[in-house]
Design a protein around this motif. Structure first.
Motif, PDB file in Angstrom:
ATOM      1  N   GLU A   8       0.827  -1.221   0.000  1.00 22.47           N
ATOM      2  CA  GLU A   8       0.000   0.000   0.000  1.00 22.47           C
ATOM      3  C   GLU A   8       0.856   1.262   0.000  1.00 22.47           C
ATOM      4  N   HIS A   9       1.922   1.273   0.838  1.00 21.15           N
ATOM      5  CA  HIS A   9       2.781   2.462   0.911  1.00 21.15           C
ATOM      6  C   HIS A   9       3.528   2.682  -0.388  1.00 21.15           C
ATOM      7  N   ALA A  10       4.001   1.593  -1.002  1.00 20.25           N
ATOM      8  CA  ALA A  10       4.704   1.711  -2.279  1.00 20.25           C
ATOM      9  C   ALA A  10       3.761   2.264  -3.339  1.00 20.25           C
ATOM     10  N   ALA A  11       2.506   1.832  -3.297  1.00 21.27           N
ATOM     11  CA  ALA A  11       1.520   2.302  -4.279  1.00 21.27           C
ATOM     12  C   ALA A  11       1.227   3.792  -4.077  1.00 21.27           C
ATOM     13  N   GLN A  12       1.184   4.203  -2.804  1.00 23.00           N
ATOM     14  CA  GLN A  12       0.934   5.614  -2.486  1.00 23.00           C
ATOM     15  C   GLN A  12       2.056   6.502  -3.052  1.00 23.00           C
ATOM     16  N   TYR A 204      10.006  17.834  14.970  1.00 27.91           N
ATOM     17  CA  TYR A 204      10.163  18.917  13.989  1.00 27.91           C
ATOM     18  C   TYR A 204       9.841  18.417  12.571  1.00 27.91           C
ATOM     19  N   LEU A 205      10.411  17.259  12.192  1.00 21.11           N
ATOM     20  CA  LEU A 205      10.160  16.732  10.844  1.00 21.11           C
ATOM     21  C   LEU A 205       8.721  16.242  10.699  1.00 21.11           C
ATOM     22  N   ASP A 206       8.165  15.708  11.778  1.00 21.57           N
ATOM     23  CA  ASP A 206       6.756  15.279  11.745  1.00 21.57           C
ATOM     24  C   ASP A 206       5.856  16.480  11.402  1.00 21.57           C
ATOM     25  N   LEU A 207       6.119  17.629  12.029  1.00 23.53           N
ATOM     26  CA  LEU A 207       5.322  18.830  11.735  1.00 23.53           C
ATOM     27  C   LEU A 207       5.528  19.272  10.283  1.00 23.53           C
ATOM     28  N   GLN A 208       6.773  19.187   9.800  1.00 24.00           N
ATOM     29  CA  GLN A 208       7.040  19.590   8.405  1.00 24.00           C
ATOM     30  C   GLN A 208       6.298  18.683   7.421  1.00 24.00           C
ATOM     31  N   ILE A 209       6.287  17.379   7.708  1.00 23.09           N
ATOM     32  CA  ILE A 209       5.597  16.436   6.805  1.00 23.09           C
ATOM     33  C   ILE A 209       4.089  16.690   6.847  1.00 23.09           C
ATOM     34  N   LYS A 210       3.542  16.873   8.051  1.00 23.13           N
ATOM     35  CA  LYS A 210       2.097  17.143   8.153  1.00 23.13           C
ATOM     36  C   LYS A 210       1.726  18.431   7.427  1.00 23.13           C
ATOM     37  N   ALA A 211       2.668  19.401   7.375  1.00 26.56           N
ATOM     38  CA  ALA A 211       2.386  20.680   6.710  1.00 26.56           C
ATOM     39  C   ALA A 211       2.593  20.605   5.194  1.00 26.56           C
ATOM     40  N   GLY A 212       3.140  19.474   4.686  1.00 26.38           N
ATOM     41  CA  GLY A 212       3.224  19.342   3.227  1.00 26.38           C
ATOM     42  C   GLY A 212       4.579  18.979   2.649  1.00 26.38           C
ATOM     43  N   ALA A 213       5.602  18.695   3.481  1.00 25.35           N
ATOM     44  CA  ALA A 213       6.887  18.260   2.917  1.00 25.35           C
ATOM     45  C   ALA A 213       6.715  16.873   2.282  1.00 25.35           C
ATOM     46  N   ASP A 214       7.218  16.716   1.041  1.00 27.88           N
ATOM     47  CA  ASP A 214       7.049  15.447   0.316  1.00 27.88           C
ATOM     48  C   ASP A 214       8.188  14.472   0.611  1.00 27.88           C
ATOM     49  N   VAL A 215       9.307  14.993   1.039  1.00 29.79           N
ATOM     50  CA  VAL A 215      10.537  14.234   1.298  1.00 29.79           C
ATOM     51  C   VAL A 215      11.216  14.954   2.457  1.00 29.79           C
ATOM     52  N   VAL A 216      12.031  14.270   3.262  1.00 29.13           N
ATOM     53  CA  VAL A 216      12.845  15.005   4.232  1.00 29.13           C
ATOM     54  C   VAL A 216      14.305  14.597   4.103  1.00 29.13           C
ATOM     55  N   MET A 217      15.184  15.531   4.453  1.00 28.87           N
ATOM     56  CA  MET A 217      16.624  15.271   4.354  1.00 28.87           C
ATOM     57  C   MET A 217      17.291  15.585   5.685  1.00 28.87           C
ATOM     58  N   LEU A 246      10.252   8.316  12.350  1.00 25.02           N
ATOM     59  CA  LEU A 246       9.541   9.017  11.271  1.00 25.02           C
ATOM     60  C   LEU A 246       8.771   8.055  10.377  1.00 25.02           C
ATOM     61  N   LYS A 247       9.439   6.918  10.057  1.00 23.13           N
ATOM     62  CA  LYS A 247       8.798   5.941   9.163  1.00 23.13           C
ATOM     63  C   LYS A 247       7.567   5.309   9.838  1.00 23.13           C
ATOM     64  N   ALA A 248       7.598   5.216  11.174  1.00 19.93           N
ATOM     65  CA  ALA A 248       6.428   4.681  11.880  1.00 19.93           C
ATOM     66  C   ALA A 248       5.231   5.617  11.687  1.00 19.93           C
ATOM     67  N   LYS A 249       5.492   6.926  11.612  1.00 16.45           N
ATOM     68  CA  LYS A 249       4.399   7.896  11.438  1.00 16.45           C
ATOM     69  C   LYS A 249       4.063   8.122   9.967  1.00 16.45           C
ATOM     70  N   HIS A 250       5.085   8.110   9.104  1.00 22.72           N
ATOM     71  CA  HIS A 250       4.900   8.484   7.698  1.00 22.72           C
ATOM     72  C   HIS A 250       5.638   7.499   6.787  1.00 22.72           C
ATOM     73  N   PRO A 251       5.109   6.264   6.668  1.00 25.98           N
ATOM     74  CA  PRO A 251       5.864   5.220   5.975  1.00 25.98           C
ATOM     75  C   PRO A 251       6.188   5.530   4.513  1.00 25.98           C
ATOM     76  N   HIS A 252       5.358   6.330   3.835  1.00 25.48           N
ATOM     77  CA  HIS A 252       5.630   6.517   2.402  1.00 25.48           C
ATOM     78  C   HIS A 252       6.437   7.785   2.093  1.00 25.48           C
ATOM     79  N   VAL A 253       6.892   8.502   3.119  1.00 23.26           N
ATOM     80  CA  VAL A 253       7.694   9.712   2.871  1.00 23.26           C
ATOM     81  C   VAL A 253       9.184   9.358   2.843  1.00 23.26           C
ATOM     82  N   PRO A 254       9.854   9.535   1.679  1.00 28.47           N
ATOM     83  CA  PRO A 254      11.276   9.187   1.598  1.00 28.47           C
ATOM     84  C   PRO A 254      12.145  10.070   2.483  1.00 28.47           C
TER      85      PRO A 254
END
Ligand code: CP3
Length: 362
Positions: A8-12, A204-217, A246-254
Motif C-alpha cells: 500500500e505504501h509503495a503504491a501511495q 520537527y520533521l513530523d510537523l514539516q511532513i504534516k504541513a506538506g513536505a514530500d521528502v525530508v533530508m 519518522l517511518k512509523a508515522k509516515h511510511p511513504h515519505v522518503p
C-alpha cells in the motif's frame, strides 16, 4: 511490517511520483535525465534573495517569517524550474527553538553559548520549542501552496551529531575537537544531548511532513570527523532511531541522509540507517556511487563540485556529463557535493539545468 501495508505504501508513493519527477527514483524508477536540485539553491548568489534577506534584517528573522521564508524558497524555482524545492530554514533553528542562544554574525557564521553539562541541558525544552517549530511548519504549508504541483518540497533538519557540534563548540570548526573530546570525557551527558536532539528532530520533521513536505533530508555535515566506533555511536545509531520514528508515522515519505565526508563509511550508513536516499559529497568517487552505493538499493544523490558553478563553461559541462554517464540506469538525483556559494553566477546555474535536461546518453 505486514507485506500488505508495504505494498500500500509503495503504491501511495508511486501515485505521487506520477506527478512529481523528483519522486520517481524513490518509487523505483530510473529517469533520463535525472531530477535535479541544488543544496543552498535559495541563497546569496541570487540578487532577489539578497533583497528579501535585507528586508528581513537578521537571518533568523528570515527563517521565522513564513511570508519571507516562502518567498526565498520559491525564487530559485521561478528562475530555474528545479524538480525539488527545499524549505528555507537552517539546521540551527532546532537549538534556537530548544532555548539555546543562537546568533548569526555577519561574515563569520553562527555563534551559540556552548553547553558544558547537565545544568545547561536542563534549560532546554522540547515543549518550549513547539511554537517556533510551528512557525516553520507554517512556512512549509505556504510553500506547498505556492509551488507547481510537479515540484517536490524537501523538509529538513540537521543530524543530531552535526547539530551537537555547534551546541557544544559554539560555532563551526574544521575538526570538531571540542565536541569529540566532550563525547569521550562525558559520554553519558553527550548521549542525553543526542537523545534530546533525536526526539526534537522527530517532532520537527513530523510537523514539516504534516504541513506538506514530500521528502525530508537529514544534513550530517560533520559525519566525516569520527573514527568508526564513534561514527557508529553518534552518527549511525541516532540517525537510525530518527528514521525509524519518522517511518512509523509516515511510511511513504522518503528520507535522504547526507553523511558528508564519510567516504567508504557511507555504505554501512546506507544499509544500517533505513534511509531511502543518500547524499554524496564532492570527494565521493563516481565508481563508488554507481557501484557499491547504488547496489545498496537506495537512491544516490550528488555530487558536482560547487566550485564548478563558479568556473562554469567547459569544465562544468564536461564533469556534469561524466556524472550523468556514470549514473545512467541508476536511481539517481543530480545535485552538488555541497552548497552553492555566493560567488556562483546565476547564468551558470541556468546553463547547468539546460545541460542536464538536454542530456542524451546515446
Ligand atoms: O539548501 C537550501 O537552500 C535550504 C536552506 C539551508 C540553509 N542552511 C540556509 C542558510 C540549509 C539546508 C542549511 C543547512 C545548514 N546550515 C547546514 C548543513 C549543510 C551544510 O552546509 O553543511 C549547516 C552546517 C548550517 C549551519 C550554518 N548556517 C552555517 C555554518 C552558516 C554560515 C555559513 C554561510 O554560508 O554563511 C549558516 C547560514 C546560512 N544558512 C545561510 C543560508 C542561505 C547564509 C546566511 C545569510 O544569508 O546571511
Amino acid at each position: 511490517m505486514k507485506v500488505q501495508k508495504m505494498i500500500e505504501h509503495a503504491a501511495q508513493l508511486a501515485a505521487k511520483a506520477r506527478d512529481m519527477r523528483f519522486l520517481k527514483p524513490f518509487a523505483g524508477e530510473t529517469c533520463a535525465p535525472p531530477p535535479v536540485w541544488l543544496m543552498r539553491q535559495a541563497g546569496r548568489y541570487l540578487p532577489e534573495y539578497r533583497e528579501t534577506r535585507a528586508k528581513a534584517g537578521s537571518f533568523l528573522n528570515l527563517c521565522y517569517t513564513p511570508a519571507l521564508a516562502c518567498e526565498v524558497t520559491l525564487q530559485p524555482i521561478r528562475r530555474f524550474g528545479f524538480d525539488a524545492s527545499i524549505l528555507f530554514s537552517d539546521i540551527l533553528v532546532v537549538p534556537d527553538a530548544l532555548g539555546q542562544s543562537v546568533r548569526f554574525v555577519e561574515g563569520e557564521g553562527p555563534r551559540l553559548d556552548p553547553l558544558t553539562g547537565d545544568a545547561d541541558l536542563a534549560k532546554l525544552s522540547i515543549a518550549g520549542a513547539r511554537s517556533k517549530f510551528e512557525t516553520v511548519a507554517e512556512s512549509v504549508s505556504r510553500i506547498r501552496a505556492g509551488l507547481p504541483k510537479e515540484t517536490a518540497l524537501i523538509g529538513f533538519c540537521g543530524a543530531p551529531w552535526t547539530v551537537a557540534t555547534y551546541m557544544i563548540g559554539g560555532q563551526g570548526s574544521s575538526d570538531q575537537a571540542d565536541t569529540r573530546l566532550m563525547a569521550y570525557r562525558k559520554p553519558a551527558f553527550f548521549a542525553r544531548l543526542i537523545d534530546l536532539l533525536v526526539d526534537a528532530s522527530v517532532g520537527y520533521l513530523d510537523l514539516q511532513i504534516k504541513a506538506g513536505a514530500d521528502v525530508v533530508m537529514i544534513f550530517d555535515s560533520w559525519a566525516g570527523s569520527l573514527p568508526d566506533d564513534e561514527f557508529a555511536r553518534w552518527v549511525t545509531a541516532p540517525t537510525k532511531k530518527l528514521v525509524a520514528a519518522l517511518k512509523a508515522k509516515h511510511p511513504h515519505v522518503p528520507v535522504i541522509g547526507f553523511p558528508r565526508s564519510a567516504g567508504i563509511a557511507s555504505i554501512g550508513y546506507a544499509k544500517a540507517t533505513g534511509v531511502q536516499g543518500i547524499g554524496c559529497d564532492t570527494a565521493m568517487p563516481l565508481s563508488l556511487m554507481a557501484g557499491d552505493l547504488a547496489r545498496t538499493g537506495i537512491v544516490v544523490q550528488g555530487n558536482l563540485d560547487p566550485l564548478l558553478m563558479i568556473a562554469g563553461g567547459d569544465a562544468m559541462i564536461r564533469r556534469t556529463h561524466e556524472i550523468l554517464d556514470a549514473m545512467q540506469n541508476r536511481r539517481f538525483v543530480f545535485n552538488l557535493g555541497h552548497g552553492i556559494t555566493p560567488e556562483a553566477p546565476p547564468s551558470h546555474v541556468a546553463e547547468l539545468v539546460k545541460v542536464i535536461r538536454s542530456y542524451d546518453a546515446t
